[in-house]
Design a protein around this motif. Structure first.
Motif, short mmCIF file in Angstrom:
data_model
loop_
_atom_site.label_atom_id
_atom_site.label_comp_id
_atom_site.label_asym_id
_atom_site.label_seq_id
_atom_site.Cartn_x
_atom_site.Cartn_y
_atom_site.Cartn_z
N HIS A 109 0.83 -1.21 0.00
CA HIS A 109 0.00 0.00 0.00
C HIS A 109 0.87 1.26 0.00
O HIS A 109 1.88 1.32 0.70
N LYS A 110 0.45 2.24 -0.75
CA LYS A 110 1.15 3.53 -0.75
C LYS A 110 1.11 4.12 0.66
O LYS A 110 0.06 4.18 1.28
N GLN A 111 2.27 4.54 1.15
CA GLN A 111 2.33 5.11 2.49
C GLN A 111 2.89 6.51 2.51
O GLN A 111 2.48 7.33 3.33
N ASP A 161 -4.65 7.38 5.87
CA ASP A 161 -3.38 7.51 5.16
C ASP A 161 -2.60 8.72 5.67
O ASP A 161 -1.39 8.65 5.89
N PHE A 165 -1.26 8.09 9.31
CA PHE A 165 -0.12 7.17 9.35
C PHE A 165 1.15 7.88 8.91
O PHE A 165 2.19 7.80 9.58
N ALA A 166 1.08 8.58 7.79
CA ALA A 166 2.27 9.27 7.28
C ALA A 166 2.74 10.36 8.25
O ALA A 166 3.95 10.48 8.52
N PRO A 212 2.00 11.83 3.00
CA PRO A 212 1.44 10.65 2.36
C PRO A 212 1.50 10.72 0.83
O PRO A 212 1.26 9.72 0.16
#
Length: 170
Positions: free
Chosen positions: A70-72, A108, A111-112, A119
């Motif tokens: 997954h893109k992070q 997202d 998290f970033a 992100p």
């Protein structure tokens, strides 16, 4: 035998008319069933457009240059995974046309930011490839977007409306 000559102006105007008619065709119309959901299967490199009761269309795709996971973060080369929506369209894209995906969502972003990073964003379904990429090798060359052919993005742009859910699976 008589030689036929075409005036230079006629040839130039004919070429211009052909070029302009090609530009006009990128905005296609679609009168079929509504696309109710878009599904992307990253592992199969397959984009699916669903109608209310059947699959309307499928397309092979290219992904980010680092397709696993997954893109992070901005610049990681990954294509997102999860539930998003089509949230914009760009008729003046660097690529012929593009349809935007609502990445990053709140999770997202959180998290970033917890990692002290961005992100990223600007994830689109678009045509391609970009200049300098071999047009016969369109797999996994984007910075995280979903790439299809120029002809396919014309159809997708006409068929998929803003607000359509898109589910992206590993």
């Amino acid at each position: 035998m008589k030689t036929i000559r075409f005036p230079r102006r006629a040839v130039l105007l004919g070429g211009l008319a052909a070029f302009l008619s090609g530009c006009a065709s990128r905005f296609r119309s679609y009168g079929g069933p509504e696309v109710t959901r878009v599904r992307l299967y990253k592992g199969q490199r397959l984009l699916v457009l669903d109608g209310a009761d059947r699959v309307l269309q499928t397309y092979p795709v290219g992904l980010g240059f680092a397709p696993e996971g997954h893109k992070q973060f901005e610049g990681d080369g990954r294509t997102p995974e999860g539930a998003y929506v089509v949230d914009k369209r760009n008729p003046d894209s660097t690529y012929p046309l593009s349809v935007g995906i609502s990445y990053p969502n709140e999770a997202d972003i959180a998290f970033a930011e917890a990692q002290g990073l961005s992100p990223g964003g600007d994830i689109f379904i678009h045509g391609g490839p970009r200049p300098g990429i071999d047009p016969t090798d369109v797999r996994d060359w984007t910075a995280g977007c979903i790439a299809v052919t120029d002809r396919q993005i014309e159809d997708i742009y006409a068929m998929v409306k803003d607000g359509t859910p898109i589910d992206i699976y590993a």
